[in-house]
Design an enzyme around this catalytic site. Sequence first.
Site, mmCIF file in Angstrom:
data_model
loop_
_atom_site.group_PDB
_atom_site.id
_atom_site.type_symbol
_atom_site.label_atom_id
_atom_site.label_comp_id
_atom_site.label_asym_id
_atom_site.label_seq_id
_atom_site.Cartn_x
_atom_site.Cartn_y
_atom_site.Cartn_z
ATOM 1 N N LYS A 1 49.868 25.340 -6.185
ATOM 2 C CA LYS A 1 51.037 26.324 -6.452
ATOM 3 C C LYS A 1 51.051 27.932 -6.842
ATOM 4 C CE LYS A 1 55.528 26.100 -7.336
ATOM 5 N NZ LYS A 1 55.907 26.838 -8.263
ATOM 6 N N ASN A 2 50.968 27.771 -7.873
ATOM 7 C CA ASN A 2 51.163 28.357 -8.873
ATOM 8 C C ASN A 2 49.440 29.347 -9.035
ATOM 9 O OD1 ASN A 2 53.720 27.924 -9.362
ATOM 10 N ND2 ASN A 2 54.123 27.042 -11.368
ATOM 11 N N CYS B 1 63.303 29.482 -9.199
ATOM 12 C CA CYS B 1 64.323 28.505 -9.521
ATOM 13 C C CYS B 1 65.313 28.987 -10.801
ATOM 14 C CB CYS B 1 63.609 27.547 -9.669
ATOM 15 S SG CYS B 1 62.807 26.718 -8.417
ATOM 16 N N ARG C 1 65.343 34.334 -17.051
ATOM 17 C CA ARG C 1 64.249 34.430 -17.472
ATOM 18 C C ARG C 1 63.927 35.890 -17.342
ATOM 19 N NH1 ARG C 1 62.341 29.628 -12.609
ATOM 20 N NH2 ARG C 1 60.261 30.435 -13.480
ATOM 21 N N ASP D 1 57.509 21.731 -16.198
ATOM 22 C CA ASP D 1 57.042 21.165 -14.618
ATOM 23 C C ASP D 1 57.223 19.977 -14.547
ATOM 24 O OD1 ASP D 1 57.770 24.134 -14.479
ATOM 25 O OD2 ASP D 1 55.697 24.478 -13.435
ATOM 26 N N ARG E 1 59.028 23.740 -1.511
ATOM 27 C CA ARG E 1 58.638 25.434 -1.509
ATOM 28 C C ARG E 1 57.524 24.565 -2.330
ATOM 29 N NH1 ARG E 1 62.504 28.703 -5.650
ATOM 30 N NH2 ARG E 1 60.235 29.657 -5.775
HETATM 31 N N1 EPU Z 1 59.211 34.447 -21.167
HETATM 32 C C1 EPU Z 1 60.323 35.629 -21.480
HETATM 33 N N2 EPU Z 1 59.644 36.784 -21.348
HETATM 34 C C2 EPU Z 1 58.754 37.294 -20.463
HETATM 35 C C3 EPU Z 1 58.524 36.016 -19.932
HETATM 36 C C4 EPU Z 1 59.050 34.410 -20.057
HETATM 37 O O1 EPU Z 1 61.152 35.746 -22.440
HETATM 38 O O2 EPU Z 1 58.537 38.700 -19.903
HETATM 39 C C5 EPU Z 1 59.819 33.161 -20.914
HETATM 40 C C6 EPU Z 1 60.536 32.621 -20.723
HETATM 41 O O3 EPU Z 1 62.189 33.041 -20.107
HETATM 42 C C7 EPU Z 1 60.263 30.997 -20.628
HETATM 43 C C8 EPU Z 1 59.167 31.197 -21.158
HETATM 44 O O4 EPU Z 1 59.241 32.874 -21.225
HETATM 45 O O5 EPU Z 1 61.250 30.974 -21.310
HETATM 46 C C9 EPU Z 1 57.472 30.973 -20.357
HETATM 47 O O6 EPU Z 1 57.879 31.565 -19.059
HETATM 48 P P1 EPU Z 1 56.247 32.082 -17.870
HETATM 49 O O7 EPU Z 1 56.505 33.540 -17.965
HETATM 50 O O8 EPU Z 1 55.374 30.822 -19.195
HETATM 51 O O9 EPU Z 1 57.021 31.201 -16.557
HETATM 52 P P2 EPU Z 1 56.872 32.492 -15.105
HETATM 53 O O10 EPU Z 1 55.717 32.981 -15.124
HETATM 54 O O11 EPU Z 1 58.294 33.065 -14.909
HETATM 55 C C10 EPU Z 1 55.516 29.998 -14.380
HETATM 56 C C11 EPU Z 1 56.065 29.417 -13.324
HETATM 57 C C12 EPU Z 1 56.358 28.267 -13.334
HETATM 58 C C13 EPU Z 1 56.303 27.720 -14.556
HETATM 59 C C14 EPU Z 1 56.443 28.119 -15.734
HETATM 60 C C15 EPU Z 1 56.228 27.548 -17.207
HETATM 61 C C16 EPU Z 1 54.621 30.178 -11.255
HETATM 62 C C17 EPU Z 1 55.376 31.075 -10.043
HETATM 63 N N3 EPU Z 1 55.841 30.244 -11.764
HETATM 64 O O12 EPU Z 1 56.778 30.300 -14.199
HETATM 65 O O13 EPU Z 1 56.617 27.070 -12.413
HETATM 66 O O14 EPU Z 1 57.617 26.486 -15.461
HETATM 67 O O15 EPU Z 1 55.673 29.130 -15.135
HETATM 68 O O16 EPU Z 1 54.736 27.006 -17.004
HETATM 69 O O17 EPU Z 1 54.235 30.565 -11.538
HETATM 70 C C18 EPU Z 1 57.529 25.660 -10.678
HETATM 71 O O18 EPU Z 1 56.080 25.698 -10.926
HETATM 72 O O19 EPU Z 1 57.826 24.625 -10.970
HETATM 73 C C19 EPU Z 1 57.865 26.289 -11.684
HETATM 74 C C20 EPU Z 1 58.789 26.866 -12.296
#
Ligand code: EPU
Length: 432
Positions: free
Chosen positions: A22-23, A117, A122, A309, A401
């Site tokens: 997915k990601n 989610c 975030r 995850d 999803r």
């Molecule tokens: N963060 C910041 N600032 C930013 C971006 C992130 O402070 O600009 C913080 C977030 O709040 C969090 C941490 O950094 O505490 C990590 O966030 P990350 O950006 O890595 O997460 P994401 O890109 O929003 C993706 C996956 C998530 C998965 C996370 C961590 C996608 C679409 N989503 O989210 O997947 O939990 O990486 O591996 O790729 C899932 O598949 O169930 C899911 C939630």
Amino acid sequence: MEQYIITGGHELHGSIPISGAKNAALGILPATLLCSGVCRIENLPQISDVRNMLDILASMGVRIRYLNKNAVEIDTTHMQNVPTPYEMVRKLRASYYLIGALLGRFGKAEVALPGGCDFGFRPIDQHIKGFEALGATVQITEGGIVQVEAKDGLAGASIYLDVVSVGATMNIMLAAALINGQTVIENAAREPHIVDLANFLNTMGADITGAGTDVIKIRGVEQLHGCTYSIIPDQIEAGTYLALAAATGGSVTVTGVIPKHLESITAKLSEMGAEIEEGDDTVTVRRDSSVRMRRINLKTQPYPGFPTDMQPQFGVLMSMAEGTSILTEGIYDNRYRYVNELRRMGAEATVDGRIAVFEGVERLNAAPVHAPDLRAGAALIMAALCAEGTTVIDEIHYIERGYEDIVRKLKSVGAEIRLVEIPDGAALERAN
Ligand code: EPU
């Protein structure tokens, strides 16, 4: 409304083919906007997040043609850089990749703040920091629209991420692939889907090195071309079925996987007492259900650490393991909403901030529960398949999803699970 009706208490046996990640898909689909031409994407998971992303692309004039259930042809020749409809964008977090892709291709993007989610706050400050370092100005309107523009063009830059972020790393790669000069991302995320996006962009003609390490170098190229690309298998889908087999007992093999991506998960399953066997592209979990699992402590971390995850799925394992297990969430402030639902099923667990403590019970019992988010929903399916009696799970749209064909895959290894539709309060069972 749809629900899952699950009767637990049976061991599971058999094999489950794993779908595309997915990601990775959610980064690769917007990445197709970087070329003017046709990309053929294979091993695309048939899940609602992917369908929503394809709908957003279609709303921009991109032509989408399904070749089969898991392969699409994406023709960006006639696409237009128009603001994306909020109703579509709010459905998924990954819509923020449209910002990087549109900025990289057109020097300008207007996209609503993403949904996804709810795990607490975030932010996207690291994405913004990256876009600004490349020369863009970023504004967020009162209505929550992110407006990004590079009036004087973009140029390569060095960007140190203050937090390891999957989204920011991928978004900066998208924005930087086509611009002048070299961009260096330091403290980059190292997840398998980062490597997959880099491989996809390189197949389109980009020049990206270092993906999979914490320093990624992107040398901008003049243009990218269409290509054919097959998405990697989903680490979290595979991990979920492995954890499930450990929970119910029995023997389940996940097929079409990359065992290396599953190492942090299989190491913990083994510590809990499950037997693990790795093949070239398979992993098997075996556990004798008459012996209780052992307690563990676990902390989620960025890759190659244990993935957040998989945290709720391991919460279920810990709720039945012998003794006291301590779970620490290292990524998100609020990813324990499933614990209340588990307590309704007889789990003994307390949550204090980012730490959850589980006093393992011998058995969970059935109860009506709802899925608070995608992975928590998968964890509740696991709990229900272990519990005595019949559990009803609602809000299952979250689960759909991210898990392709979950009912069929679970049934194929012996699970008793049905999808039912409830129109106006009356249960209308759907053939499944
Ligand atoms: N963060 C910041 N600032 C930013 C971006 C992130 O402070 O600009 C913080 C977030 O709040 C969090 C941490 O950094 O505490 C990590 O966030 P990350 O950006 O890595 O997460 P994401 O890109 O929003 C993706 C996956 C998530 C998965 C996370 C961590 C996608 C679409 N989503 O989210 O997947 O939990 O990486 O591996 O790729 C899932 O598949 O169930 C899911 C939630």
